[in-house]
Motif scaffolding. Structure first.
Motif, PDB file in Angstrom:
ATOM      1  N   GLU A  88      -4.610   2.093  -0.598  1.00  0.00           N
ATOM      2  CA  GLU A  88      -4.585   0.696  -0.993  1.00  0.00           C
ATOM      3  C   GLU A  88      -4.988   0.592  -2.464  1.00  0.00           C
ATOM      4  O   GLU A  88      -5.918   1.272  -2.907  1.00  0.00           O
ATOM      5  CB  GLU A  88      -5.542  -0.122  -0.126  1.00  0.00           C
ATOM      6  CG  GLU A  88      -5.202  -0.095   1.358  1.00  0.00           C
ATOM      7  CD  GLU A  88      -6.265  -0.752   2.206  1.00  0.00           C
ATOM      8  OE1 GLU A  88      -7.312  -1.154   1.644  1.00  0.00           O
ATOM      9  OE2 GLU A  88      -6.056  -0.862   3.425  1.00  0.00           O
ATOM     10  N   GLU A  94      -8.768   4.862   0.430  1.00  0.00           N
ATOM     11  CA  GLU A  94      -8.185   5.470   1.619  1.00  0.00           C
ATOM     12  C   GLU A  94      -9.207   5.493   2.738  1.00  0.00           C
ATOM     13  O   GLU A  94     -10.402   5.659   2.476  1.00  0.00           O
ATOM     14  CB  GLU A  94      -7.740   6.924   1.350  1.00  0.00           C
ATOM     15  CG  GLU A  94      -6.499   7.071   0.494  1.00  0.00           C
ATOM     16  CD  GLU A  94      -6.818   7.359  -0.960  1.00  0.00           C
ATOM     17  OE1 GLU A  94      -5.874   7.630  -1.714  1.00  0.00           O
ATOM     18  OE2 GLU A  94      -8.001   7.304  -1.359  1.00  0.00           O
ATOM     19  N   MET A 146      -3.190   5.815   4.268  1.00  0.00           N
ATOM     20  CA  MET A 146      -2.627   4.786   3.402  1.00  0.00           C
ATOM     21  C   MET A 146      -3.542   4.581   2.198  1.00  0.00           C
ATOM     22  O   MET A 146      -4.753   4.453   2.342  1.00  0.00           O
ATOM     23  CB  MET A 146      -2.491   3.484   4.170  1.00  0.00           C
ATOM     24  CG  MET A 146      -1.476   3.526   5.305  1.00  0.00           C
ATOM     25  SD  MET A 146       0.210   3.809   4.726  1.00  0.00           S
ATOM     26  CE  MET A 146       0.543   2.270   3.895  1.00  0.00           C
ATOM     27  N   LEU A 169       1.917   5.127   0.585  1.00  0.00           N
ATOM     28  CA  LEU A 169       1.590   6.164   1.559  1.00  0.00           C
ATOM     29  C   LEU A 169       1.231   7.429   0.816  1.00  0.00           C
ATOM     30  O   LEU A 169       2.029   7.970   0.054  1.00  0.00           O
ATOM     31  CB  LEU A 169       2.788   6.423   2.482  1.00  0.00           C
ATOM     32  CG  LEU A 169       2.570   7.466   3.580  1.00  0.00           C
ATOM     33  CD1 LEU A 169       1.494   6.967   4.548  1.00  0.00           C
ATOM     34  CD2 LEU A 169       3.868   7.722   4.337  1.00  0.00           C
ATOM     35  N   ALA A 219       0.860  -1.189   0.000  1.00  0.00           N
ATOM     36  CA  ALA A 219       0.000   0.000   0.000  1.00  0.00           C
ATOM     37  C   ALA A 219       0.889   1.229   0.000  1.00  0.00           C
ATOM     38  O   ALA A 219       1.829   1.334   0.765  1.00  0.00           O
ATOM     39  CB  ALA A 219      -0.892   0.005   1.244  1.00  0.00           C
TER      40      ALA A 219
END
Length: 282
Positions: free
Chosen positions: A26, A42, A24, A10, A8
């Motif tokens: 994804e 998010e 994060m 940032l 994932a």
């Protein structure tokens, strides 16, 4: 079938207030009958779906999405077909097909109904989705959306020039400033991110959508219209005009210091409007 990336990324809050937490991002891919669909996600909480404008991708929301996530919401970002990991639109596709992709993404989340926010031309898909799958839509938000007003021919010329990547950066910047950005705002952020072939496919899908019932479909849901005060493409309509075209359940917010681009110009104000609207819902 869904595939989640092993890592994932940032997402940093560009320009966010000190102390605001990062979120994060994804990444996931859905394998659909219409082809693979790339998704970004998010946050955790009630679901908000973001749909970008004509021929542009989810990178336009890279600053906005973490702000919404930090306020306690889950943000889902389907990448438009033909951009990133999403397969291109198929020939003959309509806005209903584009909305079906968003519906599949919401269903895969298992977190609906969702607030669906469409920026500029993204409002077409948000409104079609509210027509086709009202069960998946909690509310609709239109960000700098054209609701039927005529666009000045010179502004139309600048819109076309924005997609003409063979022009010099200097010439394209002049068109971006004229059509999309309020005076004093940094238009260079939109020099990249244009996808002419995607734009043509999306326009073709809009033209192939013969029915018009979806134009007022959003009135069955609470609706937020976020206007840009200095929008050269879609001048801020009055509340009365919005109620006449979109129905009575409209909330209107005008963001100062923004043009049609809106989201990269004033992400904090757009996030504040979306979050306040979401929290006002039953």
């Amino acid at each position: 079938m869904r595939r989640r990336s092993a890592v994932a990324a940032l997402a940093l809050l560009i320009g966010a207030k000190p102390g605001m937490p990062a979120a994060m991002t994804e990444h996931e891919t859905l394998e659909l009958p219409s082809g693979r669909l790339a998704l970004m996600r998010e946050g955790r909480g009630p679901l908000i779906v973001l749909l970008p404008s004509l021929g542009r991708g989810q990178e336009d929301f890279d600053d906005l999405a973490p702000r919404i996530a930090a306020a306690g919401f889950s943000v889902l970002r389907p990448e438009p077909r033909g951009i990133g990991g999403s397969a291109p639109l198929r020939p003959g596709a309509t806005l209903h097909d584009m909305a079906a992709d968003v519906a599949a993404a919401i269903e895969a989340e298992g977190a609906g109904p969702a607030i669906v926010a469409g920026h500029a031309a993204g409002n077409w898909v948000a409104r079609v989705l509210s027509h086709d799958r009202p069960d998946l839509v909690r509310a609709v938000a239109l960000l700098a959306a054209v609701t039927g007003t005529e666009v000045d021919p010179e502004i139309r010329r600048s819109i076309t020039a924005s997609f003409t990547l063979s022009l010099s950066d200097e010439e394209r910047l002049s068109h971006l400033r004229r059509a999309y950005f309020a005076p004093g705002n940094d238009a260079t952020v939109w020099l990249p991110g244009w996808h002419p072939e995607v734009s043509m496919a999306q326009r073709a899908a809009a033209a192939a959508t013969a029915d018009k019932a979806w134009l007022r479909a959003a009135e069955r849901h609470p609706l937020l219209y976020v206007a840009a005060a200095e929008d050269a493409i879609a001048a801020p309509p009055s509340l009365a005009e919005l109620q006449a075209s979109l129905g009575p359940n409209v909330t209107r917010v005008v963001v100062e210091g923004a043009g049609h681009a809106l989201v990269p110009e004033q992400p904090a104000a757009v996030a504040e409007a979306l979050v306040a609207f979401a929290r006002s819902l039953p």
